[in-house]
Design a protein around this motif. Structure first.
Motif, short mmCIF file in Angstrom:
data_model
loop_
_atom_site.label_atom_id
_atom_site.label_comp_id
_atom_site.label_asym_id
_atom_site.label_seq_id
_atom_site.Cartn_x
_atom_site.Cartn_y
_atom_site.Cartn_z
N GLN A 40 11.81 13.23 -14.28
CA GLN A 40 10.48 13.76 -14.54
C GLN A 40 9.48 12.74 -14.04
N PHE A 41 8.67 13.14 -13.06
CA PHE A 41 7.75 12.21 -12.42
C PHE A 41 6.34 12.36 -12.97
N GLY A 42 5.57 11.27 -12.91
CA GLY A 42 4.14 11.33 -13.12
C GLY A 42 3.44 11.77 -11.85
N ALA A 43 2.12 11.90 -11.92
CA ALA A 43 1.35 12.39 -10.79
C ALA A 43 1.10 11.32 -9.73
N GLY A 44 1.37 10.07 -10.06
CA GLY A 44 1.26 9.01 -9.08
C GLY A 44 -0.04 8.23 -9.14
N THR A 45 0.02 6.99 -8.68
CA THR A 45 -1.15 6.12 -8.53
C THR A 45 -1.16 5.60 -7.11
N THR A 55 0.85 -1.19 0.00
CA THR A 55 0.00 0.00 0.00
C THR A 55 0.89 1.25 0.00
N ALA A 56 0.73 2.07 -1.02
CA ALA A 56 1.61 3.23 -1.20
C ALA A 56 1.19 4.00 -2.44
N MET A 57 1.79 5.18 -2.60
CA MET A 57 1.72 5.89 -3.88
C MET A 57 2.87 5.38 -4.74
N TYR A 58 2.56 5.13 -6.00
CA TYR A 58 3.57 4.67 -6.93
C TYR A 58 3.75 5.73 -8.03
N PHE A 59 5.00 6.12 -8.22
CA PHE A 59 5.32 7.14 -9.19
C PHE A 59 6.16 6.56 -10.31
#
Lengths: 115, 117
Positions: free
Chosen positions: A104-109, A87-91
Motif C-alpha cells: 500500500q503506497f502513499g501519494a509520494g513526496t 532528486t526523485a519522487m519518494y513513496f
C-alpha cells in the motif's frame, strides 16, 4: 484496510543538506513492513530502505535513515548529505506480513535537490 | 538488458481500440505485478501473478485483461478504455513465492504511459 499518508507533496533541499520526509500509516496489524521507494525522473522505482515492525532499531542505508515510531504509526525518511541524484519522487509503502507483495503506497513526496 | 522491461513506453489509444502492454523480467523471479500510477494518487495494485497463476485481482474493471504465459512475461490487454484510465502502468516482479513474503522488494520497470482519447 491500511492507509498511508505523505503530507508533503514537494520538498526542496540544497546539496549537502539534510531533508526529512514524513509518512504516517493507519493499521490494526501488528506484524508488518514499511518501505521507502524512490522514483527518479527516468521513472524506474527502486527500494531505498526497509523496516520490519518487530525491530525497534531504526534502519539505515548509507545516507538514508528512518525514524520509526510504532506507537505513533510514523515512519519518516532522512536523507543526509543530499546529492543531485537524490532528486526523485519518494513513496512510503506498507505491507502486512505475510503478504504476496501487496504494498500500500502513499501519494509520494517530490524531492528536488538544488546546487 | 535491464531487469524489468516494459513496452511500449508510450501509448495513445482511442476508446474503441484494443491494445496490449508487455512486461518482461530477466531476474528469474516467480511473481509479477501490475500497478497503476495516476497523478497525485498512490500507486494502485491491479493484479498479482504467482507462478503464472493469478492470485490477486484488486477489483479491476474487465476492460483490463491480464495474461501471464510464463513466469518471465506479463501482458495487460486493454479494450474499450475510458479517459480516466490514462495513467502510468508499472510492471514489477519479486522473487518470493509460496512462502510468507518477507522482503517486500519489488523490482519495477520504467512503465508504460497510457493516454486514452
Amino acid at each position: 484496510a491500511q492507509t498511508v499518508t505523505q503530507s508533503q507533496p514537494e520538498m526542496s533541499v540544497q546539496e549537502a543538506e539534510t531533508v526529512t520526509l514524513s509518512c504516517t500509516y493507519d493499521t490494526s496489524e501488528n506484524n508488518y513492513y514499511l518501505f521507502w521507494y524512490k522514483q527518479p525522473p527516468s521513472r524506474q522505482m527502486i527500494l531505498v530502505i526497509r523496516q520490519e515492525a518487530y525491530k525497534q532499531q531504526n534502519a539505515t542505508e548509507n545516507r538514508f535513515s528512518v525514524n520509526f515510531q510504532k506507537a505513533a504509526k510514523s515512519f519518516s525518511l532522512k536523507i543526509s548529505d543530499s546529492q543531485l541524484g537524490d532528486t526523485a519522487m519518494y513513496f512510503c509503502a506498507f505491507m502486512k506480513h505475510p503478504s504476496w507483495g501487496k504494498l500500500q503506497f502513499g501519494a509520494g513526496t517530490q524531492v528536488v535537490v538544488t546546487p | 538488458e535491464t531487469g524489468v522491461t516494459q513496452t511500449p513506453r508510450h501509448l495513445v489509444m482511442g476508446m474503441t481500440n484494443k491494445k496490449s502492454l508487455k512486461c518482461e523480467q530477466h531476474l528469474g523471479h516467480n511473481a509479477m505485478y501490475w500497478y497503476k500510477q495516476s497523478a497525485k494518487k498512490p500507486l494502485e495494485l491491479m493484479f498479482v501473478y504467482n507462478f503464472k497463476e493469478q492470485t490477486e485481482n484488486n477489483s479491476v474493471p474487465s476492460r483490463f485483461s491480464p495474461e501471464c504465459p510464463n513466469s518471465s512475461h506479463l501482458f495487460l490487454h486493454l479494450h474499450t478504455l475510458q479517459p480516466e484510465d490514462s495513467a502510468l502502468y508499472l510492471c514489477a516482479s519479486s522473487p518470493e513465492t509460496g512462502l510468507p513474503f518477507v522482503t517486500g522488494e519489488l523490482f519495477f520497470g520504467e512503465g508504460s504511459r497510457l493516454t486514452v482519447l
